[in-house]
Motif scaffolding. Structure first.
Motif, PDB file in Angstrom:
ATOM      1  N   ILE A  18       0.829  -1.202   0.000  1.00  0.00           N
ATOM      2  CA  ILE A  18       0.000   0.000   0.000  1.00  0.00           C
ATOM      3  C   ILE A  18       0.870   1.263   0.000  1.00  0.00           C
ATOM      4  N   ILE A  19       1.902   1.315   0.822  1.00  0.00           N
ATOM      5  CA  ILE A  19       2.783   2.481   0.873  1.00  0.00           C
ATOM      6  C   ILE A  19       3.545   2.607  -0.439  1.00  0.00           C
ATOM      7  N   ASN A  20       4.090   1.510  -0.934  1.00  0.00           N
ATOM      8  CA  ASN A  20       4.874   1.498  -2.165  1.00  0.00           C
ATOM      9  C   ASN A  20       4.042   1.915  -3.371  1.00  0.00           C
ATOM     10  N   HIS A  21       2.786   1.518  -3.434  1.00  0.00           N
ATOM     11  CA  HIS A  21       1.957   1.797  -4.603  1.00  0.00           C
ATOM     12  C   HIS A  21       1.539   3.265  -4.713  1.00  0.00           C
ATOM     13  N   ARG A  22       1.740   4.022  -3.669  1.00  0.00           N
ATOM     14  CA  ARG A  22       1.411   5.450  -3.760  1.00  0.00           C
ATOM     15  C   ARG A  22       2.272   6.147  -4.801  1.00  0.00           C
ATOM     16  N   SER A  23       3.476   5.618  -5.006  1.00  0.00           N
ATOM     17  CA  SER A  23       4.380   6.236  -5.974  1.00  0.00           C
ATOM     18  C   SER A  23       4.801   5.210  -7.030  1.00  0.00           C
ATOM     19  N   ARG A  24       3.837   4.828  -7.869  1.00  0.00           N
ATOM     20  CA  ARG A  24       4.100   3.978  -9.028  1.00  0.00           C
ATOM     21  C   ARG A  24       4.722   2.632  -8.716  1.00  0.00           C
ATOM     22  N   GLY A  25       4.306   1.977  -7.710  1.00  0.00           N
ATOM     23  CA  GLY A  25       4.863   0.674  -7.377  1.00  0.00           C
ATOM     24  C   GLY A  25       4.364  -0.417  -8.296  1.00  0.00           C
ATOM     25  N   HIS A  26       5.048  -1.548  -8.276  1.00  0.00           N
ATOM     26  CA  HIS A  26       4.667  -2.720  -9.046  1.00  0.00           C
ATOM     27  C   HIS A  26       4.142  -3.798  -8.102  1.00  0.00           C
ATOM     28  N   PHE A  27       3.493  -4.769  -8.686  1.00  0.00           N
ATOM     29  CA  PHE A  27       3.047  -5.909  -7.890  1.00  0.00           C
ATOM     30  C   PHE A  27       4.248  -6.780  -7.550  1.00  0.00           C
ATOM     31  N   ILE A  28       4.211  -7.379  -6.379  1.00  0.00           N
ATOM     32  CA  ILE A  28       5.308  -8.166  -5.842  1.00  0.00           C
ATOM     33  C   ILE A  28       4.865  -9.616  -5.724  1.00  0.00           C
ATOM     34  N   ILE A  29       5.720 -10.524  -6.159  1.00  0.00           N
ATOM     35  CA  ILE A  29       5.477 -11.944  -5.936  1.00  0.00           C
ATOM     36  C   ILE A  29       6.276 -12.338  -4.698  1.00  0.00           C
ATOM     37  N   PHE A  30       5.573 -12.789  -3.675  1.00  0.00           N
ATOM     38  CA  PHE A  30       6.237 -13.241  -2.460  1.00  0.00           C
ATOM     39  C   PHE A  30       6.938 -14.558  -2.760  1.00  0.00           C
ATOM     40  N   LEU A  31       8.251 -14.642  -2.425  1.00  0.00           N
ATOM     41  CA  LEU A  31       9.000 -15.877  -2.628  1.00  0.00           C
ATOM     42  C   LEU A  31       9.290 -16.591  -1.316  1.00  0.00           C
ATOM     43  N   GLU A  32       9.867 -15.864  -0.342  1.00  0.00           N
ATOM     44  CA  GLU A  32      10.171 -16.478   0.945  1.00  0.00           C
ATOM     45  C   GLU A  32      10.486 -15.406   1.982  1.00  0.00           C
ATOM     46  N   HIS A  33      10.389 -15.791   3.243  1.00  0.00           N
ATOM     47  CA  HIS A  33      10.730 -14.881   4.337  1.00  0.00           C
ATOM     48  C   HIS A  33      12.238 -14.649   4.337  1.00  0.00           C
ATOM     49  N   TYR A  34      12.656 -13.458   4.778  1.00  0.00           N
ATOM     50  CA  TYR A  34      14.064 -13.071   4.729  1.00  0.00           C
ATOM     51  C   TYR A  34      14.283 -12.050   5.829  1.00  0.00           C
ATOM     52  N   TYR A  35      14.996 -12.432   6.863  1.00  0.00           N
ATOM     53  CA  TYR A  35      15.201 -11.516   7.994  1.00  0.00           C
ATOM     54  C   TYR A  35      13.869 -10.899   8.410  1.00  0.00           C
ATOM     55  N   PHE A  36      12.935 -11.762   8.761  1.00  0.00           N
ATOM     56  CA  PHE A  36      11.579 -11.331   9.103  1.00  0.00           C
ATOM     57  C   PHE A  36      11.603 -10.058   9.935  1.00  0.00           C
ATOM     58  N   PRO A  37      10.811  -9.081   9.585  1.00  0.00           N
ATOM     59  CA  PRO A  37       9.617  -9.149   8.753  1.00  0.00           C
ATOM     60  C   PRO A  37       9.848  -8.845   7.269  1.00  0.00           C
ATOM     61  N   ASP A  38      11.085  -8.674   6.813  1.00  0.00           N
ATOM     62  CA  ASP A  38      11.344  -8.479   5.394  1.00  0.00           C
ATOM     63  C   ASP A  38      11.175  -9.805   4.656  1.00  0.00           C
ATOM     64  N   PHE A  39      11.212  -9.738   3.326  1.00  0.00           N
ATOM     65  CA  PHE A  39      11.064 -10.963   2.543  1.00  0.00           C
ATOM     66  C   PHE A  39      11.754 -10.829   1.196  1.00  0.00           C
ATOM     67  N   ILE A  40      11.913 -11.960   0.540  1.00  0.00           N
ATOM     68  CA  ILE A  40      12.445 -11.979  -0.816  1.00  0.00           C
ATOM     69  C   ILE A  40      11.257 -12.041  -1.759  1.00  0.00           C
ATOM     70  N   GLY A  41      11.298 -11.183  -2.762  1.00  0.00           N
ATOM     71  CA  GLY A  41      10.210 -11.144  -3.717  1.00  0.00           C
ATOM     72  C   GLY A  41      10.707 -10.923  -5.129  1.00  0.00           C
ATOM     73  N   ALA A  42       9.800 -11.082  -6.050  1.00  0.00           N
ATOM     74  CA  ALA A  42      10.054 -10.795  -7.455  1.00  0.00           C
ATOM     75  C   ALA A  42       9.036  -9.740  -7.871  1.00  0.00           C
ATOM     76  N   MET A  43       9.283  -9.116  -8.994  1.00  0.00           N
ATOM     77  CA  MET A  43       8.409  -8.040  -9.430  1.00  0.00           C
ATOM     78  C   MET A  43       7.790  -8.375 -10.778  1.00  0.00           C
ATOM     79  N   ILE A  44       6.516  -8.037 -10.926  1.00  0.00           N
ATOM     80  CA  ILE A  44       5.801  -8.197 -12.184  1.00  0.00           C
ATOM     81  C   ILE A  44       5.668  -6.819 -12.827  1.00  0.00           C
ATOM     82  N   SER A  45       5.889  -6.768 -14.130  1.00  0.00           N
ATOM     83  CA  SER A  45       5.730  -5.526 -14.889  1.00  0.00           C
ATOM     84  C   SER A  45       4.864  -5.814 -16.114  1.00  0.00           C
TER      85      SER A  45
END
Length: 129
Positions: A18-45
Motif C-alpha cells: 500500500i505504501i509502495n503503490h502510492r508512488s508507481r509501485g509494481h506488484f510483488i510476488i512473495f518468494l520467501e521470508h528473509y530476515y523477518f519481517p522483510d522478505f524476498i520477492g520478485a516483481m511483475i511488470s
C-alpha cells in the motif's frame, strides 16, 4: 481490500504494498521470508523494459482464490523482472491481489535461481535505467 500479514504469506502470493503503490509501485510476488519481517520477492511488470524482462503466461496465474473470490491480478502482458529482490515490510501493509499457479511458482523459481538477493536501488544502479 484483502490485507494479509507477512507471516501468513506463501510462495506465489501476489502482493501490493500500500505504501509502495502510492508512488508507481509494481506488484510483488512473495518468494520467501528473509530476515523477518522483510522478505524476498520478485516483481511483475507490464513492460519489457530494456528487452530484459521475461514474458509470463496465462497458465502462471490463478483466476480465483481458494474461496472462489476473483483475483485482481491475472495475466495481462505480464513480465517477470529478472531480479531477486529484498522487499521491506515498511512497503506495507500488503494487499493480497492474486496468486501464482504451481507452474507459475516453478517458472519464477527457475528463472531466478541464479540471482543473488539485492535491493531495488542496487538493481536500478546495475541496470542503469
Amino acid at each position: 481490500m484483502n490485507l494479509v500479514e507477512l507471516e501468513e504469506c506463501k510462495a506465489g502470493f501476489i502482493l501490493k504494498g500500500i505504501i509502495n503503490h502510492r508512488s508507481r509501485g509494481h506488484f510483488i510476488i512473495f518468494l520467501e521470508h528473509y530476515y523477518f519481517p522483510d522478505f524476498i520477492g520478485a516483481m511483475i511488470s507490464t513492460k519489457n523494459t530494456g528487452n530484459q524482462n521475461i514474458l509470463m503466461s496465462e497458465g502462471h496465474f490463478e483466476e480465483t482464490f481458494e474461496d472462489g473470490t476473483v483475483c485482481k491480478v491475472k495475466f495481462k502482458d505480464s513480465y517477470l523482472v529478472p531480479a531477486k529482490l529484498h522487499k521491506f515490510f515498511d512497503m506495507g501493509p500488503f494487499e493480497l491481489c492474486g496468486v501464482l499457479t504451481n507452474d507459475g511458482i516453478r517458472f519464477i523459481t527457475k528463472n531466478l535461481e541464479n540471482f543473488k538477493v539485492e535491493s531495488w536501488a542496487n538493481y536500478l544502479e546495475k541496470e542503469k535505467f
